[in-house]
Design a protein around this motif. Sequence first.
Motif, mmCIF file in Angstrom:
data_model
loop_
_atom_site.group_PDB
_atom_site.id
_atom_site.type_symbol
_atom_site.label_atom_id
_atom_site.label_comp_id
_atom_site.label_asym_id
_atom_site.label_seq_id
_atom_site.Cartn_x
_atom_site.Cartn_y
_atom_site.Cartn_z
ATOM 1 N N TYR A 101 -137.634 36.006 66.595
ATOM 2 C CA TYR A 101 -137.115 34.810 67.261
ATOM 3 C C TYR A 101 -135.670 34.555 66.848
ATOM 4 C CZ TYR A 101 -141.271 33.104 69.651
ATOM 5 O OH TYR A 101 -142.327 32.955 70.523
ATOM 6 N N ALA A 102 -135.377 34.754 65.572
ATOM 7 C CA ALA A 102 -134.019 34.522 65.077
ATOM 8 C C ALA A 102 -133.025 35.482 65.733
ATOM 9 C CB ALA A 102 -133.989 34.675 63.560
ATOM 10 N N LEU A 103 -133.450 36.732 65.947
ATOM 11 C CA LEU A 103 -132.580 37.724 66.581
ATOM 12 C C LEU A 103 -132.216 37.309 68.002
ATOM 13 C CD1 LEU A 103 -131.301 40.623 66.342
ATOM 14 C CD2 LEU A 103 -133.388 41.447 67.452
ATOM 15 N N VAL A 104 -133.229 36.938 68.777
ATOM 16 C CA VAL A 104 -132.978 36.516 70.160
ATOM 17 C C VAL A 104 -132.128 35.256 70.187
ATOM 18 C CG1 VAL A 104 -134.057 35.741 72.304
ATOM 19 C CG2 VAL A 104 -135.090 37.608 70.997
ATOM 20 N N PHE A 105 -132.409 34.323 69.292
ATOM 21 C CA PHE A 105 -131.646 33.069 69.238
ATOM 22 C C PHE A 105 -130.178 33.351 68.902
ATOM 23 C CE2 PHE A 105 -129.866 29.533 66.806
ATOM 24 C CZ PHE A 105 -130.055 28.466 67.695
ATOM 25 N N ALA A 106 -129.940 34.266 67.962
ATOM 26 C CA ALA A 106 -128.575 34.579 67.549
ATOM 27 C C ALA A 106 -127.770 35.167 68.705
ATOM 28 C CB ALA A 106 -128.592 35.544 66.367
ATOM 29 N N PHE A 107 -128.360 36.111 69.442
ATOM 30 C CA PHE A 107 -127.622 36.721 70.542
ATOM 31 C C PHE A 107 -127.493 35.767 71.726
ATOM 32 C CE2 PHE A 107 -128.436 40.658 68.248
ATOM 33 C CZ PHE A 107 -127.243 41.322 68.440
ATOM 34 N N ASP A 108 -128.451 34.888 71.900
ATOM 35 C CA ASP A 108 -128.330 33.858 72.929
ATOM 36 C C ASP A 108 -127.164 32.929 72.608
ATOM 37 O OD1 ASP A 108 -129.003 32.157 75.124
ATOM 38 O OD2 ASP A 108 -130.017 30.816 73.713
ATOM 39 N N ASP A 109 -127.030 32.594 71.339
ATOM 40 C CA ASP A 109 -125.929 31.725 70.925
ATOM 41 C C ASP A 109 -124.585 32.423 71.118
ATOM 42 O OD1 ASP A 109 -125.008 29.221 69.551
ATOM 43 O OD2 ASP A 109 -124.319 30.664 68.051
ATOM 44 N N LEU A 110 -124.516 33.714 70.798
ATOM 45 C CA LEU A 110 -123.279 34.468 70.995
ATOM 46 C C LEU A 110 -122.922 34.567 72.468
ATOM 47 C CD1 LEU A 110 -123.815 37.391 68.426
ATOM 48 C CD2 LEU A 110 -122.273 35.428 68.207
ATOM 49 N N THR A 111 -123.942 34.649 73.323
ATOM 50 C CA THR A 111 -123.700 34.699 74.770
ATOM 51 C C THR A 111 -123.189 33.360 75.280
ATOM 52 O OG1 THR A 111 -125.470 36.338 75.007
ATOM 53 C CG2 THR A 111 -124.744 35.217 77.003
ATOM 54 N N LYS A 112 -123.783 32.273 74.790
ATOM 55 C CA LYS A 112 -123.334 30.940 75.213
ATOM 56 C C LYS A 112 -121.896 30.671 74.811
ATOM 57 C CE LYS A 112 -127.856 28.673 75.195
ATOM 58 N NZ LYS A 112 -128.714 27.650 74.532
ATOM 59 N N ARG A 113 -121.516 31.179 73.646
ATOM 60 C CA ARG A 113 -120.144 30.985 73.170
ATOM 61 C C ARG A 113 -119.170 31.971 73.803
ATOM 62 N NH1 ARG A 113 -120.662 30.071 66.592
ATOM 63 N NH2 ARG A 113 -122.145 28.323 66.666
ATOM 64 N N GLU A 114 -119.689 32.844 74.672
ATOM 65 C CA GLU A 114 -118.898 33.849 75.378
ATOM 66 C C GLU A 114 -118.234 34.838 74.424
ATOM 67 O OE1 GLU A 114 -116.226 31.875 77.961
ATOM 68 O OE2 GLU A 114 -117.801 31.142 79.299
ATOM 69 N N ILE A 115 -118.884 35.028 73.262
ATOM 70 C CA ILE A 115 -118.422 36.056 72.318
ATOM 71 C C ILE A 115 -118.894 37.424 72.778
ATOM 72 C CG2 ILE A 115 -118.561 36.860 69.930
ATOM 73 C CD1 ILE A 115 -118.895 33.966 69.073
ATOM 74 N N LEU A 116 -120.104 37.465 73.341
ATOM 75 C CA LEU A 116 -120.665 38.691 73.892
ATOM 76 C C LEU A 116 -120.971 38.484 75.366
ATOM 77 C CD1 LEU A 116 -123.224 39.895 71.167
ATOM 78 C CD2 LEU A 116 -120.985 40.872 71.658
ATOM 79 N N HIS A 117 -120.739 39.529 76.140
ATOM 80 C CA HIS A 117 -121.127 39.476 77.545
ATOM 81 C C HIS A 117 -122.641 39.551 77.641
ATOM 82 C CE1 HIS A 117 -121.543 40.720 81.794
ATOM 83 N NE2 HIS A 117 -120.408 40.067 81.957
ATOM 84 N N GLN A 118 -123.204 38.973 78.686
ATOM 85 C CA GLN A 118 -124.656 38.921 78.812
ATOM 86 C C GLN A 118 -125.282 40.306 78.836
ATOM 87 O OE1 GLN A 118 -126.082 36.637 82.137
ATOM 88 N NE2 GLN A 118 -128.188 37.382 81.932
ATOM 89 N N SER A 119 -124.677 41.259 79.537
ATOM 90 C CA SER A 119 -125.248 42.604 79.628
ATOM 91 C C SER A 119 -125.241 43.304 78.272
ATOM 92 C CB SER A 119 -124.474 43.433 80.651
ATOM 93 O OG SER A 119 -123.111 43.567 80.263
#
Length: 303
Positions: free
Chosen positions: A81-99
Amino acid sequence: MTTLLSFTPHPHFLAFSAVQRRHQPPTTTTLKKPKTNENVRFLCSPYQRVSRFVVPCGVSAIAEDLVYNAGATVGVLGGAYALVFAFDDLTKREILHQSLSRKLVHILSGLLFLVSWPIFSNSNEARYFAAFVPLVNCLRLLVNGLSLVSDKGLVKSVTREGDPRELLRGPLYYVMILMLSALVFWRESPVGVVSLAMMCGGDGVADIIGRRYGSIKIPYNDKKSWAGSISMLVIGFLVSLGMLYYYSILGHVQLEWVSTVPRVAFVAFVATVVESLPITQIVDDNISVPLVTMALASFIFQH
């Protein structure tokens, strides 16, 4: 005449006389040993005294094993859960592209699940506790994919187009393969290890490299590139060997590396060819790659 100085009392009148202490045997409690076969050796006493109750040693060991595996399950599930939450947060902050976020979750969640298997105990039931982790994620994908509940973070982090129905395809197949590998192959077989390494490491990296450097397409499939396929072959092969080495140093598998390396290379090559075929619309890569890898690895590692 008898005087006080000459009076000699009977020994029974002196409760703590030397006579009493000398002649009265010490009070002891004799514990009867359970009758067992002389050839049987207990790892611990057949009965352990706990407060006023007598608990069989086997029951205590089983309870301890259940508690330990339950704790390991909670820990691994929390990490997922923490892994998915971390990458979701990075996506929301536009640090990582969704793909890119989606593919990194694809790569890391499966490999970390594979790495976590030695955390569980050595009991036969441990694999069921481990399989409970992808089972929870499977149910989570189902309820969100069927729109029974709405988790926008989950949909954004693991789907291509943001459509909840995508959860019922690739991501669902992915967690089902994780479950199958844990239940069927577990730690004692290199088959499950290599299959997950090719699906998570090989296929996941192929998509990332192919999107960035895949200008030269494969002749028989214009949606796949040479860069993506070569990266899948190399990374899948290296991750497979790395995971097998990890399990070998922990004592779960014993391998002859002279014969293992070419076998893994051949499995990686066949898995790469299958991934490159123009059959994605018919069979998802998260099904075709691991199932073919399982079938082939099961055959060549037994001969």
